[in-house]
Design a protein around this motif. Structure first.
Motif, PDB file in Angstrom:
ATOM      1  N   ARG A   1       0.841  -1.200   0.000  1.00 60.16           N
ATOM      2  CA  ARG A   1       0.000   0.000   0.000  1.00 60.16           C
ATOM      3  C   ARG A   1       0.873   1.246   0.000  1.00 60.16           C
ATOM      4  N   PRO A   2       0.480   2.283  -0.748  1.00 55.49           N
ATOM      5  CA  PRO A   2       1.242   3.536  -0.719  1.00 55.49           C
ATOM      6  C   PRO A   2       1.215   4.166   0.671  1.00 55.49           C
ATOM      7  N   ALA A   3       2.109   5.137   0.874  1.00 54.55           N
ATOM      8  CA  ALA A   3       2.221   5.833   2.166  1.00 54.55           C
ATOM      9  C   ALA A   3       1.057   6.809   2.318  1.00 54.55           C
ATOM     10  N   ASP A   4      -0.079   6.314   2.825  1.00 57.16           N
ATOM     11  CA  ASP A   4      -1.278   7.145   2.882  1.00 57.16           C
ATOM     12  C   ASP A   4      -1.261   8.160   4.018  1.00 57.16           C
ATOM     13  N   TYR A   5      -0.277   8.069   4.922  1.00 57.13           N
ATOM     14  CA  TYR A   5      -0.189   9.072   5.987  1.00 57.13           C
ATOM     15  C   TYR A   5       0.430  10.379   5.470  1.00 57.13           C
ATOM     16  N   ILE A   6       0.978  10.357   4.256  1.00 63.47           N
ATOM     17  CA  ILE A   6       1.372  11.579   3.555  1.00 63.47           C
ATOM     18  C   ILE A   6       0.375  11.742   2.410  1.00 63.47           C
ATOM     19  N   PRO A   7      -0.627  12.583   2.573  1.00 65.96           N
ATOM     20  CA  PRO A   7      -1.707  12.642   1.579  1.00 65.96           C
ATOM     21  C   PRO A   7      -1.231  12.817   0.146  1.00 65.96           C
ATOM     22  N   ALA A   8      -0.157  13.551  -0.064  1.00 68.87           N
ATOM     23  CA  ALA A   8       0.323  13.786  -1.435  1.00 68.87           C
ATOM     24  C   ALA A   8       0.851  12.515  -2.092  1.00 68.87           C
ATOM     25  N   LEU A   9       1.116  11.476  -1.303  1.00 68.21           N
ATOM     26  CA  LEU A   9       1.625  10.215  -1.845  1.00 68.21           C
ATOM     27  C   LEU A   9       0.568   9.119  -1.877  1.00 68.21           C
ATOM     28  N   ALA A  10      -0.581   9.374  -1.278  1.00 67.68           N
ATOM     29  CA  ALA A  10      -1.557   8.315  -1.044  1.00 67.68           C
ATOM     30  C   ALA A  10      -2.171   7.752  -2.315  1.00 67.68           C
ATOM     31  N   SER A  11      -2.223   8.530  -3.387  1.00 62.33           N
ATOM     32  CA  SER A  11      -2.908   8.094  -4.608  1.00 62.33           C
ATOM     33  C   SER A  11      -2.001   7.359  -5.591  1.00 62.33           C
ATOM     34  N   ALA A  12      -0.761   7.086  -5.211  1.00 65.00           N
ATOM     35  CA  ALA A  12       0.169   6.411  -6.120  1.00 65.00           C
ATOM     36  C   ALA A  12      -0.315   5.000  -6.439  1.00 65.00           C
ATOM     37  N   ASP A  13      -0.011   4.545  -7.642  1.00 61.92           N
ATOM     38  CA  ASP A  13      -0.387   3.207  -8.087  1.00 61.92           C
ATOM     39  C   ASP A  13       0.594   2.185  -7.510  1.00 61.92           C
ATOM     40  N   PRO A  14       0.141   1.265  -6.646  1.00 60.93           N
ATOM     41  CA  PRO A  14       1.079   0.318  -6.038  1.00 60.93           C
ATOM     42  C   PRO A  14       1.689  -0.656  -7.033  1.00 60.93           C
TER      43      PRO A  14
END
Length: 305
Positions: free
Chosen positions: A24-37
């Motif tokens: 899972r992407p690093a969702d605790y940094i919102p700017a990174l949360a939408s990355a495609d795993p």
């Protein structure tokens, strides 16, 4: 014997992409949360100047904690071994953003690759240069030959808005007198260098200074051979958070990971490998990235062991 580097990278990517688990992407940094795993890139830069890549190897991504390697190397290059009086060289055994050891160890972080230790190294580089983040950016530009490498301001701002734990770490360290600059300045430079965007190709080219035992791309010396050896040692034991033992077991190379999904590894005497895929395991390391490196080093025998 000639080595078909391109084929090796192709096979490593295929082995990784065959895995059903992507993390899972690093969702605790919102700017990174939408990355495609499932996104993936991998590059190899040899000490002789050759460059190979597969997948999205030229796509910039947020390097995050991979920047801590460059912070450490530049702080040592500019200021020498005195940094080790303020930060240790031992694995933490705890998550990268943990506060639990700092009080019992009087504000001395376990190593320069956990967040607390990287804040101290950033403070030291800021003290030495007046611009820690700028010094790191310029180093990456020079070693990669890519003058467009820069900080992603949106990612840095996102980290700052949600960086309560890092702020707590910095203030706690400062309370023990182990920061020389204002906490806000140290945090700003820390977020700025973690939010640098670079590609696998860029980072593999930069990482060659450790494969070349401290020599930069232009042939000048950044670190002594002994210092480069020691940085590689700390990378091996501490560079992948509290999964460093498993990474050494599976990959067998010094490496630094980041929660943007990048992992930069060093093959002493041969070159540097960078892999990127933003799906992370619970320790914060790229699932597909570790799998690709495991496959490649198993196939080639490239290991320090």
């Amino acid at each position: 014997m000639d080595v078909d580097y391109q084929q090796l990278l192709d096979e490593a990517m295929a082995a990784a992409l065959a895995l059903p688990a992507r993390g899972r992407p690093a969702d605790y940094i919102p700017a990174l949360a939408s990355a495609d795993p499932g996104a993936f890139g991998m590059a190899l830069a040899t000490v002789d100047g050759e460059l190979y890549g597969v997948g999205e190897w030229q796509r910039p991504f947020s390097i995050q904690s991979v920047s801590k390697l460059f912070t450490l190397a530049l702080a040592l290059a500019e200021g020498g071994e005195s940094l080790w009086q303020r930060v240790g060289r031992e694995p933490s055994g705890n998550p990268f953003n943990s506060l639990v050891q700092l009080e019992s160890e009087q504000g001395i972080p376990r190593n320069p690759f956990i967040n607390a230790g990287a804040l101290v190294a950033t403070d030291r580089l800021l003290e030495l240069t007046g611009d820690a983040a700028g010094t790191i950016r310029e180093f990456l530009r020079a070693e990669s030959g890519n003058g467009s490498i820069t900080t992603d301001d949106a990612v840095a701002a996102s980290e700052a808005r949600h960086g309560h734990r890092n702020a707590a770490l910095a203030h706690f360290i400062a309370s023990y007198g182990n920061l020389r600059n204002p906490v806000d300045s140290v945090l700003a430079h820390y977020y700025a260098h973690c939010a640098i965007s670079a590609s696998c190709a860029d980072l593999a080219l930069v990482g060659r200074f450790l494969a070349r035992h401290g020599l930069r791309a232009d042939g000048s010396r950044l670190l002594t051979r002994s210092e480069a050896k020691r940085v590689n040692a700390v990378l091996l034991t501490c560079g992948t958070y509290d999964a460093a033992g498993d990474f050494a077991y599976r990959v067998g190379l010094p490496g630094k990971s980041g929660v943007g999904g990048g992992i930069l590894t060093v093959i002493p005497g041969r070159g540097a490998l960078c892999v990127w895929s933003p799906g992370l395991d619970p320790a914060g390391n790229s699932v597909l990235g570790v799998a690709a490196l495991d496959a490649l080093t198993t196939a080639t025998g490239w290991s320090i062991f």
